[in-house]
Design an enzyme around this catalytic site. Structure first.
Site, mmCIF file in Angstrom:
data_model
loop_
_atom_site.group_PDB
_atom_site.id
_atom_site.type_symbol
_atom_site.label_atom_id
_atom_site.label_comp_id
_atom_site.label_asym_id
_atom_site.label_seq_id
_atom_site.Cartn_x
_atom_site.Cartn_y
_atom_site.Cartn_z
ATOM 1 N N GLY A 178 24.180 25.356 24.654
ATOM 2 C CA GLY A 178 24.313 23.728 24.512
ATOM 3 C C GLY A 178 25.624 23.614 24.156
ATOM 4 O O GLY A 178 26.667 23.960 24.917
ATOM 5 N N ASP B 36 9.461 21.764 24.539
ATOM 6 C CA ASP B 36 10.064 21.696 23.007
ATOM 7 C C ASP B 36 9.654 22.858 22.344
ATOM 8 O O ASP B 36 8.359 22.648 21.908
ATOM 9 C CB ASP B 36 9.622 20.194 22.591
ATOM 10 C CG ASP B 36 10.461 19.874 21.081
ATOM 11 O OD1 ASP B 36 10.911 20.787 20.803
ATOM 12 O OD2 ASP B 36 10.292 18.695 20.867
ATOM 13 N N ILE B 37 10.579 23.398 21.460
ATOM 14 C CA ILE B 37 10.470 24.748 20.720
ATOM 15 C C ILE B 37 9.626 24.473 19.708
ATOM 16 O O ILE B 37 8.989 25.119 18.966
ATOM 17 C CB ILE B 37 11.494 25.677 20.728
ATOM 18 C CG1 ILE B 37 11.140 26.996 20.172
ATOM 19 C CG2 ILE B 37 12.728 24.884 19.692
ATOM 20 C CD1 ILE B 37 12.328 27.815 20.583
ATOM 21 N N GLY C 125 21.402 19.401 18.579
ATOM 22 C CA GLY C 125 20.733 20.087 19.380
ATOM 23 C C GLY C 125 19.278 20.534 19.004
ATOM 24 O O GLY C 125 18.332 20.015 18.270
ATOM 25 N N VAL C 126 19.085 21.747 19.235
ATOM 26 C CA VAL C 126 17.816 22.315 18.668
ATOM 27 C C VAL C 126 17.690 22.634 17.285
ATOM 28 O O VAL C 126 16.580 22.429 16.735
ATOM 29 C CB VAL C 126 17.306 23.804 19.390
ATOM 30 C CG1 VAL C 126 18.337 24.870 19.290
ATOM 31 C CG2 VAL C 126 16.116 24.247 19.502
ATOM 32 N N ASP C 127 18.835 22.763 16.711
ATOM 33 C CA ASP C 127 18.936 22.961 15.334
ATOM 34 C C ASP C 127 18.355 21.837 14.587
ATOM 35 O O ASP C 127 17.533 21.474 13.655
ATOM 36 C CB ASP C 127 20.375 23.137 14.886
ATOM 37 C CG ASP C 127 20.406 23.746 13.188
ATOM 38 O OD1 ASP C 127 19.499 23.886 12.637
ATOM 39 O OD2 ASP C 127 21.682 23.706 13.019
ATOM 40 N N TYR D 14 27.778 25.067 22.081
ATOM 41 C CA TYR D 14 28.704 26.310 22.024
ATOM 42 C C TYR D 14 28.976 26.821 23.580
ATOM 43 O O TYR D 14 30.038 27.746 23.578
ATOM 44 C CB TYR D 14 27.901 27.301 21.403
ATOM 45 C CG TYR D 14 28.044 27.298 20.030
ATOM 46 C CD1 TYR D 14 28.633 25.950 19.239
ATOM 47 C CD2 TYR D 14 27.375 28.043 19.096
ATOM 48 C CE1 TYR D 14 28.574 25.972 17.895
ATOM 49 C CE2 TYR D 14 27.572 28.049 17.781
ATOM 50 C CZ TYR D 14 28.145 26.913 17.162
ATOM 51 O OH TYR D 14 28.126 26.770 15.615
ATOM 52 N N SER E 149 23.498 29.240 22.256
ATOM 53 C CA SER E 149 24.627 29.317 22.693
ATOM 54 C C SER E 149 24.778 28.377 23.689
ATOM 55 O O SER E 149 26.080 28.106 24.485
ATOM 56 C CB SER E 149 25.445 30.365 22.869
ATOM 57 O OG SER E 149 25.733 31.119 21.507
HETATM 58 N N1 AR6 Z 1 13.445 23.047 22.483
HETATM 59 C C1 AR6 Z 1 14.132 23.843 23.026
HETATM 60 N N2 AR6 Z 1 15.242 23.615 23.483
HETATM 61 C C2 AR6 Z 1 16.156 22.875 23.133
HETATM 62 C C3 AR6 Z 1 15.566 21.839 22.352
HETATM 63 C C4 AR6 Z 1 14.304 21.933 21.978
HETATM 64 N N3 AR6 Z 1 13.765 20.917 21.001
HETATM 65 N N4 AR6 Z 1 16.626 21.286 21.987
HETATM 66 C C5 AR6 Z 1 17.775 21.431 22.861
HETATM 67 N N5 AR6 Z 1 17.382 22.536 23.317
HETATM 68 P P1 AR6 Z 1 22.368 23.820 21.125
HETATM 69 P P2 AR6 Z 1 24.192 26.014 20.633
HETATM 70 C C6 AR6 Z 1 18.157 23.645 24.225
HETATM 71 O O1 AR6 Z 1 23.406 22.655 21.424
HETATM 72 O O2 AR6 Z 1 24.788 25.973 21.982
HETATM 73 C C7 AR6 Z 1 23.883 22.656 16.640
HETATM 74 O O3 AR6 Z 1 24.659 21.535 16.122
HETATM 75 C C8 AR6 Z 1 19.580 22.971 24.615
HETATM 76 O O4 AR6 Z 1 19.220 22.361 26.031
HETATM 77 O O5 AR6 Z 1 21.186 23.286 20.332
HETATM 78 O O6 AR6 Z 1 23.878 27.621 20.333
HETATM 79 C C9 AR6 Z 1 23.930 23.902 15.818
HETATM 80 O O7 AR6 Z 1 24.147 23.256 14.517
HETATM 81 C C10 AR6 Z 1 20.329 24.269 25.024
HETATM 82 O O8 AR6 Z 1 19.733 24.694 26.305
HETATM 83 O O9 AR6 Z 1 22.860 25.081 20.466
HETATM 84 C C11 AR6 Z 1 25.417 24.555 16.172
HETATM 85 O O10 AR6 Z 1 26.441 23.932 15.446
HETATM 86 C C12 AR6 Z 1 19.701 25.234 23.866
HETATM 87 O O11 AR6 Z 1 18.677 24.449 23.034
HETATM 88 C C13 AR6 Z 1 25.547 24.301 17.619
HETATM 89 O O12 AR6 Z 1 24.605 23.120 17.740
HETATM 90 C C14 AR6 Z 1 20.876 25.492 22.854
HETATM 91 O O13 AR6 Z 1 21.727 24.258 22.578
HETATM 92 C C15 AR6 Z 1 24.747 25.641 18.320
HETATM 93 O O14 AR6 Z 1 25.214 25.338 19.704
#
Ligand code: AR6
Length: 176
Positions: free
Chosen positions: A123, A14-15, A36-38, A125, A121
């Site tokens: 997740g 977990d980042i 997601g990660v945000d 995206y 991108s």
């Molecule tokens: N630690 C590491 N990686 C993670 C974590 C974590 N805690 N949580 C999720 N991931 P995403 P995107 C991974 O969807 O595609 C948001 O709503 C996840 O499994 O977070 O760039 C933003 O506000 C995936 O491999 O980001 C934007 O609206 C990766 O992080 C949108 O999502 C990215 O997934 C951005 O979409």
């Protein structure tokens, strides 16, 4: 200088738990949080992060902005906005490269030595994973060769599948 390979670490983690100079957030252009990660980063950092993000008035796709890390173990957060995958013909690859370059440029400006990236991108995206990891590794090698202050770049992967893909990409054995 290093060879650009020894300073890359791939971890299933977990980042939000990483005590690095900056973790990168895969944000959206509002910079006001999301899923997601945000969402995980904002929850762990606390409301002060959202308050600072409000002062930035958003960020275009392919660019990046630096904030403090607040309650995170990381000192800073670099928020970058990856492209939404639209099939590959909408400049997605150049925009994703631009995200990594913008993050590394901020790291250089601020003298940051240790960084951690999520799979930007990959997740909601919808960017194809193998193509995205190839961009991530290639841009990181360029940055490590150019920036002597940069000591370590961690790819924080959420799944075993993503971890294995980064490892294959780093080793140069992925078919894609
Ligand atoms: N630690 C590491 N990686 C993670 C974590 C974590 N805690 N949580 C999720 N991931 P995403 P995107 C991974 O969807 O595609 C948001 O709503 C996840 O499994 O977070 O760039 C933003 O506000 C995936 O491999 O980001 C934007 O609206 C990766 O992080 C949108 O999502 C990215 O997934 C951005 O979409």
């Amino acid at each position: 200088m290093g060879d650009g390979r020894t300073r890359i670490e791939i971890r299933q983690v977990d980042i939000t738990t990483l005590a690095v100079d900056a973790i990168v957030n895969a944000a959206n252009s509002s910079l006001l949080g999301g899923g997601g990660v945000d969402g995980a980063i904002h929850r762990a950092a606390g409301p002060e992060l959202l308050a600072e993000c409000r002062t930035l008035h958003g960020c275009p796709t392919g660019q990046a902005r630096l904030t403090r890390g607040y309650r995170l173990p990381a000192r800073h957060v670099i928020h970058t906005v990856g492209p939404v995958w639209r099939g590959g013909g909408a400049g997605e690859e150049e925009l994703l490269r631009s995200c990594y370059r913008a993050c590394f440029a901020l790291a250089r400006q601020h003298g940051l030595a240790t960084l951690a990236f999520p799979a930007i991108s990959c997740g909601v995206y919808g960017y194809p994973w193998a193509a995205a990891t190839a961009v991530a590794i290639a841009e990181t090698r360029v940055a490590l060769a150019q920036d002597d202050t940069l000591e370590k770049v961690v790819f924080a992967c959420f799944s075993a599948e993503m971890t294995a893909l980064y490892q294959r990409t780093l080793a140069g054995t992925d078919a894609a």
